[in-house]
Motif scaffolding. Structure first.
Motif, PDB file in Angstrom:
ATOM      1  N   GLN A  29       0.805  -1.225   0.000  1.00 23.22           N
ATOM      2  CA  GLN A  29       0.000   0.000   0.000  1.00 23.22           C
ATOM      3  C   GLN A  29       0.838   1.275   0.000  1.00 23.22           C
ATOM      4  N   PHE A  30       2.143   1.151   0.263  1.00 19.97           N
ATOM      5  CA  PHE A  30       3.024   2.321   0.274  1.00 19.97           C
ATOM      6  C   PHE A  30       3.776   2.482  -1.040  1.00 19.97           C
ATOM      7  N   GLY A  31       3.527   1.616  -2.032  1.00 21.48           N
ATOM      8  CA  GLY A  31       4.237   1.681  -3.300  1.00 21.48           C
ATOM      9  C   GLY A  31       5.625   1.077  -3.209  1.00 21.48           C
ATOM     10  N   ARG A  32       5.849   0.199  -2.246  1.00 24.45           N
ATOM     11  CA  ARG A  32       7.166  -0.385  -1.978  1.00 24.45           C
ATOM     12  C   ARG A  32       7.217  -1.845  -2.433  1.00 24.45           C
ATOM     13  N   VAL A  33       8.348  -2.205  -3.050  1.00 24.99           N
ATOM     14  CA  VAL A  33       8.635  -3.586  -3.413  1.00 24.99           C
ATOM     15  C   VAL A  33       9.964  -3.944  -2.756  1.00 24.99           C
ATOM     16  N   ASP A  34       9.972  -4.955  -1.889  1.00 26.84           N
ATOM     17  CA  ASP A  34      11.229  -5.440  -1.322  1.00 26.84           C
ATOM     18  C   ASP A  34      11.869  -6.351  -2.352  1.00 26.84           C
ATOM     19  N   VAL A  35      13.023  -5.946  -2.864  1.00 23.87           N
ATOM     20  CA  VAL A  35      13.702  -6.695  -3.909  1.00 23.87           C
ATOM     21  C   VAL A  35      14.589  -7.781  -3.304  1.00 23.87           C
ATOM     22  N   ALA A  36      15.264  -7.470  -2.210  1.00 23.02           N
ATOM     23  CA  ALA A  36      16.128  -8.450  -1.543  1.00 23.02           C
ATOM     24  C   ALA A  36      15.326  -9.200  -0.484  1.00 23.02           C
ATOM     25  N   PRO A  37      15.594 -10.494  -0.316  1.00 23.41           N
ATOM     26  CA  PRO A  37      14.924 -11.246   0.752  1.00 23.41           C
ATOM     27  C   PRO A  37      15.298 -10.697   2.134  1.00 23.41           C
ATOM     28  N   ASP A  38      14.385 -10.814   3.082  1.00 21.95           N
ATOM     29  CA  ASP A  38      14.592 -10.266   4.426  1.00 21.95           C
ATOM     30  C   ASP A  38      15.801 -10.846   5.144  1.00 21.95           C
ATOM     31  N   ASP A  39      16.233 -12.058   4.783  1.00 24.99           N
ATOM     32  CA  ASP A  39      17.317 -12.704   5.525  1.00 24.99           C
ATOM     33  C   ASP A  39      18.712 -12.323   5.035  1.00 24.99           C
ATOM     34  N   GLN A  40      18.815 -11.444   4.044  1.00 22.69           N
ATOM     35  CA  GLN A  40      20.120 -11.020   3.537  1.00 22.69           C
ATOM     36  C   GLN A  40      20.599  -9.754   4.254  1.00 22.69           C
ATOM     37  N   PHE A  41      21.919  -9.610   4.366  1.00 26.24           N
ATOM     38  CA  PHE A  41      22.482  -8.401   4.977  1.00 26.24           C
ATOM     39  C   PHE A  41      22.198  -7.182   4.112  1.00 26.24           C
ATOM     40  N   LEU A  42      22.306  -7.339   2.803  1.00 25.96           N
ATOM     41  CA  LEU A  42      22.041  -6.259   1.865  1.00 25.96           C
ATOM     42  C   LEU A  42      20.545  -6.186   1.629  1.00 25.96           C
ATOM     43  N   GLN A  43      19.947  -5.107   1.985  1.00 25.61           N
ATOM     44  CA  GLN A  43      18.519  -4.915   1.808  1.00 25.61           C
ATOM     45  C   GLN A  43      18.290  -3.859   0.732  1.00 25.61           C
ATOM     46  N   VAL A  44      17.474  -4.183  -0.253  1.00 28.35           N
ATOM     47  CA  VAL A  44      17.160  -3.261  -1.342  1.00 28.35           C
ATOM     48  C   VAL A  44      15.656  -3.263  -1.543  1.00 28.35           C
ATOM     49  N   ALA A  45      15.103  -2.084  -1.651  1.00 29.27           N
ATOM     50  CA  ALA A  45      13.684  -1.934  -1.939  1.00 29.27           C
ATOM     51  C   ALA A  45      13.531  -0.879  -3.025  1.00 29.27           C
ATOM     52  N   GLU A  68      30.116 -13.546  11.999  1.00 28.83           N
ATOM     53  CA  GLU A  68      30.794 -13.638  10.715  1.00 28.83           C
ATOM     54  C   GLU A  68      29.894 -13.051   9.637  1.00 28.83           C
ATOM     55  N   ILE A  69      30.419 -12.085   8.897  1.00 25.73           N
ATOM     56  CA  ILE A  69      29.628 -11.462   7.842  1.00 25.73           C
ATOM     57  C   ILE A  69      30.411 -11.478   6.529  1.00 25.73           C
ATOM     58  N   ILE A  70      29.691 -11.329   5.450  1.00 24.58           N
ATOM     59  CA  ILE A  70      30.297 -11.234   4.122  1.00 24.58           C
ATOM     60  C   ILE A  70      29.807  -9.934   3.497  1.00 24.58           C
ATOM     61  N   ALA A  71      30.680  -9.276   2.743  1.00 24.18           N
ATOM     62  CA  ALA A  71      30.241  -8.069   2.042  1.00 24.18           C
ATOM     63  C   ALA A  71      29.282  -8.480   0.926  1.00 24.18           C
ATOM     64  N   GLN A  72      28.120  -7.881   0.899  1.00 20.29           N
ATOM     65  CA  GLN A  72      27.173  -8.052  -0.191  1.00 20.29           C
ATOM     66  C   GLN A  72      27.141  -6.738  -0.956  1.00 20.29           C
ATOM     67  N   GLU A  73      26.896  -6.808  -2.263  1.00 20.08           N
ATOM     68  CA  GLU A  73      27.057  -5.630  -3.108  1.00 20.08           C
ATOM     69  C   GLU A  73      25.929  -5.506  -4.112  1.00 20.08           C
ATOM     70  N   SER A  74      25.574  -4.261  -4.405  1.00 22.24           N
ATOM     71  CA  SER A  74      24.549  -3.971  -5.396  1.00 22.24           C
ATOM     72  C   SER A  74      25.021  -2.823  -6.280  1.00 22.24           C
ATOM     73  N   TRP A  75      24.730  -2.944  -7.572  1.00 31.61           N
ATOM     74  CA  TRP A  75      24.992  -1.871  -8.522  1.00 31.61           C
ATOM     75  C   TRP A  75      23.673  -1.435  -9.131  1.00 31.61           C
ATOM     76  N   VAL A  76      23.470  -0.126  -9.219  1.00 31.51           N
ATOM     77  CA  VAL A  76      22.320   0.452  -9.903  1.00 31.51           C
ATOM     78  C   VAL A  76      22.865   1.310 -11.038  1.00 31.51           C
ATOM     79  N   VAL A  77      22.463   0.995 -12.260  1.00 27.34           N
ATOM     80  CA  VAL A  77      22.937   1.747 -13.420  1.00 27.34           C
ATOM     81  C   VAL A  77      22.081   3.005 -13.560  1.00 27.34           C
ATOM     82  N   ILE A  78      22.719   4.140 -13.469  1.00 25.67           N
ATOM     83  CA  ILE A  78      22.037   5.429 -13.591  1.00 25.67           C
ATOM     84  C   ILE A  78      22.103   5.932 -15.033  1.00 25.67           C
ATOM     85  N   LYS A  79      23.273   5.757 -15.656  1.00 25.13           N
ATOM     86  CA  LYS A  79      23.471   6.222 -17.033  1.00 25.13           C
ATOM     87  C   LYS A  79      24.369   5.229 -17.743  1.00 25.13           C
ATOM     88  N   GLY A  80      24.050   4.911 -18.992  1.00 21.35           N
ATOM     89  CA  GLY A  80      24.876   4.014 -19.781  1.00 21.35           C
ATOM     90  C   GLY A  80      24.460   2.563 -19.621  1.00 21.35           C
TER      91      GLY A  80
END
Length: 142
Positions: A29-45, A68-80
Motif C-alpha cells: 500500500q506504500f508503493g514499496r517492493v522489497d527486492v532483496a529477501p529479508d534474511d540477507q544483509f544487503l537490503q534493497v527496496a 561472521e559477515i560477508i560483504a554483499q554488493e549492489s549496482w544500480v545503473v544510472i546512465k549508460g
C-alpha cells in the motif's frame, strides 16, 4: 526479476532486477517492493512515490547480529550500460547480464565482475560494511 542460485539450488547468489520488472511486481500500500529477501544483509527496496509522499521521521537502531559477515554488493545503473559477469560458489560463470539505465544487480554470495559498455557510464554501488581494507574484503578470481 531473475534469481540466480548455487549449483545445488540452495544458496541465493545474485538477483538481477530490471526497471521494467518493478512495473509489474505487486507493490504494497506504500508503493514499496522489497527486492532483496529479508534474511540477507544487503537490503534493497524500490519505492514508487507520488509528489508529496512522506514517511514518519525515524532513525535506525543497533541490533545484535551474526559474528561472521560477508560483504554483499549492489549496482544500480544510472546512465549508460554495464555487462555483469556473475560467478557461483566454485568461481564458475553462471550468468552474464547486460544492465541498462534503471537496472540493478545484487550479489549475496559468489563473485562478480562488471564491464562498462558505453562512455560515461554512471552507477551507484552499495555494499555492506564496515570496509576494513581489500585484504579483509575480497579474494580475486583467476
Amino acid at each position: 526479476m531473475k534469481k540466480i542460485f548455487s549449483q545445488d539450488g540452495k544458496t541465493l547468489l545474485h538477483i538481477i532486477c530490471r526497471r521494467d520488472d518493478l512495473e509489474i511486481i505487486q507493490k504494497d500500500q506504500f508503493g514499496r517492493v522489497d527486492v532483496a529477501p529479508d534474511d540477507q544483509f544487503l537490503q534493497v527496496a524500490a519505492l514508487q512515490l507520488n509528489e508529496g509522499k512522506t514517511f514518519k521521521p525515524h532513525k535506525h537502531i543497533f541490533k545484535e547480529g551474526p559474528k561472521e559477515i560477508i560483504a554483499q554488493e549492489s549496482w544500480v545503473v544510472i546512465k549508460g550500460s554495464v555487462k555483469a559477469i556473475l560467478y557461483d560458489l566454485e568461481d564458475q560463470i553462471v550468468s552474464e547480464e547486460i544492465l541498462n539505465e534503471g537496472d540493478l544487480s545484487m550479489t549475496f554470495r559468489g563473485g562478480h565482475n562488471y564491464i562498462a559498455l558505453s562512455a560515461n557510464t554512471f552507477v551507484y554501488e552499495f555494499k555492506t560494511g564496515p570496509y576494513l581494507g581489500q585484504a579483509l574484503d575480497k579474494k580475486f578470481i583467476e
